[in-house]
Motif scaffolding. Structure first.
Motif, short mmCIF file in Angstrom:
data_model
loop_
_atom_site.label_atom_id
_atom_site.label_comp_id
_atom_site.label_asym_id
_atom_site.label_seq_id
_atom_site.Cartn_x
_atom_site.Cartn_y
_atom_site.Cartn_z
N GLU A 87 0.86 -12.51 0.50
CA GLU A 87 0.09 -11.28 0.37
C GLU A 87 0.37 -10.58 -0.96
O GLU A 87 -0.52 -9.97 -1.56
N ASN A 88 1.60 -10.70 -1.44
CA ASN A 88 1.99 -10.01 -2.67
C ASN A 88 1.76 -10.84 -3.93
O ASN A 88 1.99 -10.34 -5.04
N THR A 140 5.88 -12.94 -1.02
CA THR A 140 5.01 -13.36 0.08
C THR A 140 3.64 -13.70 -0.48
O THR A 140 3.29 -13.32 -1.60
N GLN A 184 -3.92 -3.17 -5.69
CA GLN A 184 -3.01 -4.21 -6.19
C GLN A 184 -2.63 -3.94 -7.64
O GLN A 184 -1.47 -4.08 -8.03
N ARG A 221 0.83 -1.21 0.00
CA ARG A 221 0.00 0.00 0.00
C ARG A 221 0.87 1.26 0.00
O ARG A 221 0.53 2.26 -0.64
#
Length: 467
Positions: free
Chosen positions: A358-359, A356, A277, A49
């Motif tokens: 999340e990414n 990760t 994203q 972010r």
């Protein structure tokens, strides 16, 4: 046979001269782009972010810097033509450089005012309030770098016109470790520095550019070849005729560069309407494409000087050799980078983003964007070199129109339709960018091929300004 051998020798000489001038400019461009890439890298490590917020700030700030850079770029063909003519070149070059610094001061103040109120501007463009606030935090530190960036490039134009860009390369390269260290300290709070996050990334850029300007000024004042131009003598003295002429020549260049940079900034804001994203992935893919773009941009800058020198000598054959040599070099390189992006997209995107869970969605989006970016590499190289060789002929107004039509009416139009109406999302936006670049490349090449018919190979207007 002897005539053919002489012709081949002339082309080889021009290729060597273009490469000799271009490669330090290319490496200097790459080091300057690397400074921005370093900010992207460290913010990517700090958080997705935060990277998205910084991307909004960088796109707005860099767009304004590009417009300013384009305006002061008028000095480059003017100094090159003066050196080509020879008579009175020292005084002529000094007058042009001095007024380029006047332009820098004129341009910087409105840039600062706009960036100081960026959160309001970004909010009007429909971005998330938290991302807009983060972008403003970043710009509070970054905005002061605009002045140093433009002064550095005014000095760079002078060194390039004298075909001595090596110092720019050395100083730009030194900026990479300095910026890396400052990012590490100020973003994460390491080595005793406070953790400033987004603000720290912006401050690191400002400090780096400030140090680079100081180093370049020292070189210009101490090197005997540069010292004889006495660049800073009576710098407070106005030269309204030249100042106005530089505005007339430079404003279309600034508008053209702003149109190109603006279309990519607009793409970033369109991505922000899709998701944070998509915006983060776009920032990474664009950073990779921007790094490869630095090579044809350096070739284009060299071509402006080489074509300008030949224009000053009234050498029409030399103009043709200078332009076509640069065009072949630029398009040839971008063809190779297109293959690289097509074959290794995941590996390239992975450099900028922590691996990760999340990414993972950001990584996948970045790969899809980069595959499309590979397609437009060739036309991107063609259009930027096309603009460079036309600037060497002091031809800036019609190319400005080409960029607005190609990028904004066609490129953004297709991007919005594919991205939102056809449901292609981010891939549609990148496809629109590619279409716009292709149109501009064709128009630039067509105008270059018609240069003699259009009367672009005469240096008479420039001679009037020096009288």
């Amino acid at each position: 046979m002897d005539e053919q051998a002489a012709s081949r020798g002339s082309w080889r000489h021009e290729l060597r001269a273009t490469i000799a001038l271009a490669w330090p400019l290319i490496l200097a461009n790459l080091t300057m782009a690397t400074i921005q890439a370093i900010d992207t890298f460290f913010m990517g490590q700090y958080g997705a972010r935060e990277l998205a917020a910084a991307a909004l700030g960088i796109n707005l700030g860099f767009l304004l810097n590009l417009v300013g850079l384009g305006i002061i770029t008028a000095a480059s063909p003017m100094m090159a033509s003066a050196l080509g003519r020879g008579a009175g070149k020292v005084k002529d070059v000094r007058r042009t450089f001095r007024q380029s610094l006047w332009l820098v001061v004129t341009i910087t103040v409105p840039i600062w005012l706009l960036l100081a109120n960026a959160e309001w501007v970004i909010g009007l463009l429909g971005q998330e309030p938290s991302l807009a606030a983060g972008a403003q935090t970043f710009l509070y530190g970054w905005m002061w770098s605009a002045f140093f960036f433009l002064v550095f490039n005014a000095l760079r134009n002078f060194l390039a016109a004298l075909e001595r860009p090596g110092w720019i390369l050395i100083i730009s390269a030194a900026g990479i470790p300095i910026n890396s260290l400052l990012d590490y300290m100020l973003i994460f709070g390491r080595l005793g520095a406070p953790e400033l996050g987004l603000l720290g990334a912006g401050l690191a850029t400002t400090i780096t550019w400030g140090l680079m300007v100081i180093a370049t000024v020292i070189v210009v004042l101490r090197d005997p070849q540069f010292r004889r131009y006495n660049l800073f003598a009576r710098i407070w003295r106005p030269d309204w005729q030249r100042y106005c002429h530089m505005w007339r020549l430079g404003l279309p260049i600034g508008a053209s560069m702003g149109a190109e940079g603006g279309v990519f900034a607009a793409a970033a804001y369109l991505m922000g309407l899709i998701s944070a994203q998509a915006l983060a992935a776009h920032a990474i893919a664009l950073q990779i494409a921007a790094l490869s773009f630095m090579v044809p941009w350096g070739i284009a800058q060299a071509s402006t000087v080489r074509v300008g020198l030949m224009l000053g000598r009234s050498d029409k054959d030399g103009i043709a050799r200078a332009g076509w040599s640069a065009w072949m070099l630029g398009v040839g390189f971008m063809s190779m980078t297109a293959v690289l992006m097509w074959v290794f997209p995941r590996e390239l995107v992975g450099i900028f983003l922590a691996d990760t869970a999340e990414n993972a969605p950001v990584l996948e989006l970045g790969v899809s964007f980069l595959i499309v970016a590979a397609i437009f590499q060739i036309v991107d190289g063609a259009q930027v070199v096309g603009q460079g060789i036309l600037r060497g002929l002091h031809d800036t107004r019609v190319p400005m129109v080409f960029t607005f039509v190609g990028y904004w009416f066609i490129g953004i139009g297709i991007a919005v339709w594919l991205g939102f109406e056809a449901g292609w999302d981010g891939v549609g936006i990148w496809t629109g960018l590619a279409a716009g670049l292709a149109i501009v490349a064709v128009l630039m090449l067509a105008r270059w091929m018609m240069r003699e018919r259009l009367g672009l190979t005469s240096d008479e207007p420039s001679k009037k300004i020096t009288s």
